[in-house]
Design an enzyme around this catalytic site. Structure first.
Site, PDB file in Angstrom:
ATOM      1  N   ASP A  69       7.552  53.068  49.497  1.00 33.53           N
ATOM      2  CA  ASP A  69       6.125  53.342  49.534  1.00 33.53           C
ATOM      3  C   ASP A  69       4.884  53.687  48.829  1.00 33.53           C
ATOM      4  OD1 ASP A  69       6.277  56.944  48.003  1.00 33.53           O
ATOM      5  OD2 ASP A  69       8.325  55.792  47.839  1.00 33.53           O
ATOM      6  N   ASP A 153       5.073  64.570  54.305  1.00 33.58           N
ATOM      7  CA  ASP A 153       4.706  65.044  53.430  1.00 33.58           C
ATOM      8  C   ASP A 153       4.273  66.110  53.191  1.00 33.58           C
ATOM      9  OD1 ASP A 153       4.991  64.945  50.660  1.00 33.58           O
ATOM     10  OD2 ASP A 153       3.844  62.741  50.323  1.00 33.58           O
ATOM     11  N   GLU A 155       4.659  68.807  49.961  1.00 32.14           N
ATOM     12  CA  GLU A 155       5.056  69.442  48.314  1.00 32.14           C
ATOM     13  C   GLU A 155       4.200  70.099  47.848  1.00 32.14           C
ATOM     14  OE1 GLU A 155       4.603  66.277  46.095  1.00 32.14           O
ATOM     15  OE2 GLU A 155       4.662  64.857  48.077  1.00 32.14           O
TER      16      GLU A 155
END
Length: 270
Positions: A69, A153, A155
């Site tokens: 990635d 994503d 976080e």
């Protein structure tokens, strides 16, 4: 008449002696195509690492399918070299929050596509904007046609200059479900959730159903770091060394074997 009957008898005997060919079915054709796709894969690549970890339990190298990635921090990539070395898939950072687009996204996407590397995009989530706004921003910047499901994503963002909010686990899960639903409706494939160890523990994001997970764990197998956690992809290093990529890069593995990968990869994409 006798002569004609004799010829007919001979023809009948000849036809009986010929081997009967197995009929070609859809199943045999699909199996042949699957095996051909598997044969083209480069499995069990031995990528380097600028800061290797000494794995005590199951090593990431025991998995056959690896990928990377990337984001703006990776320079131009030689995708043909990366594919030859064993990069079987790639995820690219596309958007962040509700107003940022990664400046290298289009370059990475087009380069991977030209080299035949299956790809998808990921969105870096900020809790200072709604799920609806961020999903619309992603859709605005990521065209249909990805080979793989896209990625949410999630976080914590303690080093952000603009948004360091830490909502409750219930709020996080609610926002995730909204984002996933909007992207699924647009791209016709449920996105994956990527997350980290602390975020997973703090928010219970693993409770979100109907989706697959991509888990980061650079110092232990996911079964140890995320006990009971579901995962399809495992990001095992952020300091990887891959041919065709200058400098450090994240490397990941797919949980299954080559045939499972081809079947999973070839489901309807976005």
């Amino acid at each position: 008449m006798r002569a004609i009957l004799g010829v007919l008898v001979l023809l009948a005997l000849g036809s009986c002696s010929r081997p009967q060919l197995e009929p070609v079915t859809v199943e045999t054709q699909q199996s042949a195509l699957l095996q051909a796709e598997v044969a083209r894969l480069v499995t069990y690549p031995r990528f380097g690492d600028f800061d290797p970890y000494e794995w005590e339990s199951r090593k990431p190298q025991t998995y056959p399918i690896h990928g990377i990635d990337v984001s703006r921090w990776q320079a131009d990539i030689d995708w043909n070299a990366a594919k030859r070395a064993g990069v079987s898939f790639a995820f690219f950072k596309a958007t962040e929050g509700g107003d940022l687009k990664d400046p290298k996204f289009d370059n990475h996407r087009l380069g991977a596509r030209a080299a035949g590397v299956p790809w998808a995009a990921y969105h870096y989530y900020y809790f200072c904007r709604s799920a609806e706004e961020q999903a619309r921003w992603f859709i605005r910047n990521v065209p249909r046609g990805a080979d793989l499901p896209h990625v949410l994503d999630m976080e914590w963002t303690p080093r952000s200059k603009t948004c360091t909010k830490r909502p409750s686990g219930a709020k996080v899960r609610s926002e995730a479900r909204k984002f996933l639903a909007i992207l699924q409706a647009h791209y016709d494939r449920r996105p994956i959730i990527y997350t980290t160890v602390d975020f997973y523990k703090d928010t219970g994001i693993g409770q979100v159903g109907g989706t697959e997970f991509w888990l980061r764990s650079v110092a232990g197998h996911p079964s140890e770091v995320y006990p009971g956690g579901r995962w399809t992809f495992w990001q095992y290093t952020g300091t990887g060394e891959v041919p065709g990529v200058e400098g450090e890069v994240d490397i990941n593995v797919f949980r299954g074997g080559p045939e499972a990968w081809v079947r999973w990869r070839d489901r309807i994409g976005g």
